[in-house]
Design a protein around this motif. Structure first.
Motif, PDB file in Angstrom:
ATOM      1  N   GLY A 175      16.345 -64.952  44.775  1.00 26.49           N
ATOM      2  CA  GLY A 175      15.121 -64.430  44.198  1.00 26.49           C
ATOM      3  C   GLY A 175      13.939 -64.670  45.104  1.00 26.49           C
ATOM      4  O   GLY A 175      13.942 -65.593  45.916  1.00 26.49           O
ATOM      5  N   LYS A 176      12.940 -63.807  44.953  1.00 26.67           N
ATOM      6  CA  LYS A 176      11.727 -64.003  45.745  1.00 26.67           C
ATOM      7  C   LYS A 176      11.011 -65.264  45.288  1.00 26.67           C
ATOM      8  O   LYS A 176      10.541 -66.040  46.096  1.00 26.67           O
ATOM      9  CB  LYS A 176      10.808 -62.793  45.630  1.00 26.67           C
ATOM     10  N   LYS A 177      10.925 -65.447  43.975  1.00 22.48           N
ATOM     11  CA  LYS A 177      10.300 -66.653  43.424  1.00 22.48           C
ATOM     12  C   LYS A 177      11.324 -67.310  42.505  1.00 22.48           C
ATOM     13  O   LYS A 177      11.704 -66.738  41.484  1.00 22.48           O
ATOM     14  CB  LYS A 177       9.040 -66.287  42.649  1.00 22.48           C
ATOM     15  N   VAL A 178      11.758 -68.506  42.876  1.00 25.55           N
ATOM     16  CA  VAL A 178      12.741 -69.235  42.074  1.00 25.55           C
ATOM     17  C   VAL A 178      12.090 -70.527  41.589  1.00 25.55           C
ATOM     18  O   VAL A 178      11.507 -71.269  42.373  1.00 25.55           O
ATOM     19  CB  VAL A 178      14.015 -69.553  42.898  1.00 25.55           C
ATOM     20  N   GLN A 179      12.210 -70.772  40.285  1.00 27.37           N
ATOM     21  CA  GLN A 179      11.623 -71.968  39.694  1.00 27.37           C
ATOM     22  C   GLN A 179      12.683 -72.687  38.867  1.00 27.37           C
ATOM     23  O   GLN A 179      13.265 -72.101  37.952  1.00 27.37           O
ATOM     24  CB  GLN A 179      10.436 -71.580  38.809  1.00 27.37           C
ATOM     25  N   LEU A 180      12.925 -73.949  39.199  1.00 30.79           N
ATOM     26  CA  LEU A 180      13.831 -74.787  38.420  1.00 30.79           C
ATOM     27  C   LEU A 180      12.961 -75.722  37.588  1.00 30.79           C
ATOM     28  O   LEU A 180      12.271 -76.595  38.124  1.00 30.79           O
ATOM     29  CB  LEU A 180      14.765 -75.582  39.332  1.00 30.79           C
ATOM     30  N   CYS A 181      12.995 -75.547  36.287  1.00 32.87           N
ATOM     31  CA  CYS A 181      12.159 -76.324  35.381  1.00 32.87           C
ATOM     32  C   CYS A 181      12.833 -77.636  35.014  1.00 32.87           C
ATOM     33  O   CYS A 181      14.028 -77.828  35.234  1.00 32.87           O
ATOM     34  CB  CYS A 181      11.870 -75.516  34.120  1.00 32.87           C
ATOM     35  N   THR A 182      12.076 -78.524  34.426  1.00 33.70           N
ATOM     36  CA  THR A 182      12.609 -79.798  33.958  1.00 33.70           C
ATOM     37  C   THR A 182      13.779 -79.547  33.014  1.00 33.70           C
ATOM     38  O   THR A 182      13.673 -78.748  32.088  1.00 33.70           O
ATOM     39  CB  THR A 182      11.509 -80.589  33.220  1.00 33.70           C
ATOM     40  N   GLY A 183      14.907 -80.203  33.264  1.00 35.41           N
ATOM     41  CA  GLY A 183      16.101 -80.037  32.443  1.00 35.41           C
ATOM     42  C   GLY A 183      17.064 -78.988  32.966  1.00 35.41           C
ATOM     43  O   GLY A 183      18.164 -78.857  32.444  1.00 35.41           O
ATOM     44  N   ALA A 184      16.686 -78.245  33.991  1.00 30.77           N
ATOM     45  CA  ALA A 184      17.563 -77.216  34.552  1.00 30.77           C
ATOM     46  C   ALA A 184      18.680 -77.863  35.361  1.00 30.77           C
ATOM     47  O   ALA A 184      18.518 -78.953  35.906  1.00 30.77           O
ATOM     48  CB  ALA A 184      16.764 -76.273  35.444  1.00 30.77           C
ATOM     49  N   LYS A 185      19.830 -77.164  35.428  1.00 34.66           N
ATOM     50  CA  LYS A 185      20.944 -77.629  36.246  1.00 34.66           C
ATOM     51  C   LYS A 185      21.523 -76.436  36.988  1.00 34.66           C
ATOM     52  O   LYS A 185      21.993 -75.484  36.363  1.00 34.66           O
ATOM     53  CB  LYS A 185      22.024 -78.283  35.389  1.00 34.66           C
ATOM     54  N   SER A 222      10.326 -73.647  43.691  1.00 37.40           N
ATOM     55  CA  SER A 222       9.702 -74.838  43.115  1.00 37.40           C
ATOM     56  C   SER A 222      10.728 -75.531  42.223  1.00 37.40           C
ATOM     57  O   SER A 222      11.449 -74.881  41.473  1.00 37.40           O
ATOM     58  CB  SER A 222       8.440 -74.491  42.326  1.00 37.40           C
ATOM     59  N   ILE A 223      10.785 -76.840  42.358  1.00 33.68           N
ATOM     60  CA  ILE A 223      11.713 -77.646  41.563  1.00 33.68           C
ATOM     61  C   ILE A 223      10.905 -78.721  40.856  1.00 33.68           C
ATOM     62  O   ILE A 223      10.278 -79.563  41.506  1.00 33.68           O
ATOM     63  CB  ILE A 223      12.808 -78.288  42.446  1.00 33.68           C
ATOM     64  N   GLU A 224      10.919 -78.684  39.547  1.00 29.90           N
ATOM     65  CA  GLU A 224      10.171 -79.659  38.760  1.00 29.90           C
ATOM     66  C   GLU A 224      10.958 -80.972  38.664  1.00 29.90           C
ATOM     67  O   GLU A 224      12.181 -80.985  38.864  1.00 29.90           O
ATOM     68  CB  GLU A 224       9.901 -79.105  37.361  1.00 29.90           C
ATOM     69  N   PRO A 225      10.276 -82.063  38.341  1.00 31.01           N
ATOM     70  CA  PRO A 225      10.979 -83.344  38.177  1.00 31.01           C
ATOM     71  C   PRO A 225      12.068 -83.236  37.099  1.00 31.01           C
ATOM     72  O   PRO A 225      11.912 -82.501  36.125  1.00 31.01           O
ATOM     73  CB  PRO A 225       9.879 -84.304  37.724  1.00 31.01           C
ATOM     74  N   ASN A 226      13.147 -83.944  37.302  1.00 35.88           N
ATOM     75  CA  ASN A 226      14.298 -84.008  36.394  1.00 35.88           C
ATOM     76  C   ASN A 226      15.093 -82.709  36.314  1.00 35.88           C
ATOM     77  O   ASN A 226      15.866 -82.513  35.388  1.00 35.88           O
ATOM     78  CB  ASN A 226      13.889 -84.459  34.986  1.00 35.88           C
ATOM     79  N   ALA A 227      14.905 -81.817  37.274  1.00 37.44           N
ATOM     80  CA  ALA A 227      15.790 -80.656  37.408  1.00 37.44           C
ATOM     81  C   ALA A 227      16.913 -81.078  38.350  1.00 37.44           C
ATOM     82  O   ALA A 227      16.672 -81.777  39.333  1.00 37.44           O
ATOM     83  CB  ALA A 227      15.032 -79.472  37.980  1.00 37.44           C
ATOM     84  N   ILE A 228      18.139 -80.659  38.053  1.00 38.92           N
ATOM     85  CA  ILE A 228      19.293 -81.042  38.867  1.00 38.92           C
ATOM     86  C   ILE A 228      19.718 -79.835  39.693  1.00 38.92           C
ATOM     87  O   ILE A 228      19.902 -78.746  39.157  1.00 38.92           O
ATOM     88  CB  ILE A 228      20.456 -81.514  37.974  1.00 38.92           C
ATOM     89  N   PHE A 229      19.866 -80.061  40.993  1.00 40.39           N
ATOM     90  CA  PHE A 229      20.274 -78.988  41.888  1.00 40.39           C
ATOM     91  C   PHE A 229      21.310 -79.520  42.855  1.00 40.39           C
ATOM     92  O   PHE A 229      21.073 -80.507  43.543  1.00 40.39           O
ATOM     93  CB  PHE A 229      19.069 -78.439  42.644  1.00 40.39           C
ATOM     94  N   GLU A 230      22.489 -78.882  42.860  1.00 39.45           N
ATOM     95  CA  GLU A 230      23.557 -79.252  43.785  1.00 39.45           C
ATOM     96  C   GLU A 230      23.952 -78.004  44.553  1.00 39.45           C
ATOM     97  O   GLU A 230      24.514 -77.068  43.986  1.00 39.45           O
ATOM     98  CB  GLU A 230      24.766 -79.809  43.026  1.00 39.45           C
TER      99      GLU A 230
END
Length: 167
Positions: free
Chosen positions: A105-115, A126-134
């Motif tokens: 995506g052009k703009k990707v946002q991972l919010c708190t609680g996302a996995k 943008s990755i917010e605190p407590n978002a999980i990304f592997e």
């Protein structure tokens, strides 16, 4: 009443000067210009829905249920209860739930609680605190048209020693 300087038939006296303008026609009402004349309302997949298959939309999509398949949309939001197993492609991707698969995506946002378990190709992330990304992250000016690359010929397979590759 109020006829000073005018003749009884409501015309200007012969000796006076007046700017005469042609009658104007009213302008037609202008409609707001939209980017797509057939733009539909956002599509919402509710939390109690489980689906297998791909989704393609030219508008906005919100996923609160479980989708097993690829999703392509203009704008995609995966809600808190939403889960997608497949590739996700959209101009704007907002993840609050979970994704197992590639995200582009052009703009990707991972919010708190996302996995997110998978690679992300983006122009803005943008990755917010407590978002999980592997996974791996790749920046791209045009992530929507960047298809996953196949391994190059040198990486795909090596020629066993002693054999002629042109035989």
């Amino acid at each position: 009443m109020f006829t000073k300087g005018k003749t009884p038939d409501n015309t200007t006296p012969v000796g006076s000067k007046q700017n005469v303008q042609p009658p104007t026609t009213p302008e037609p009402l202008k409609r707001p210009v939209s980017s797509s004349p057939n733009r539909a309302a956002p599509s919402i997949i509710s939390a109690d829905v489980k689906m297998k298959g791909s989704i393609v939309s030219q508008g906005e999509v919100q996923i609160d249920g479980n989708i097993e398949g690829d999703i392509r949309a203009s704008s995609l939001t995966i809600g808190n209860t939403g889960a997608v197993a497949g590739e996700v492609v959209a101009e704007t991707v907002i993840v609050r739930g979970s994704v197992k698969g590639q995200v582009r995506g052009k703009k990707v946002q991972l919010c708190t609680g996302a996995k997110v378990e998978g690679d992300i190709t983006h122009a803005s992330l943008s990755i917010e605190p407590n978002a999980i990304f592997e996974g791996q992250v790749k920046h791209s000016q045009d992530p929507l048209n960047d298809a996953p690359r196949a391994p190059s010929a040198s990486q795909a397979s090596a020629t066993p020693t002693g054999q002629n590759p042109n035989a």
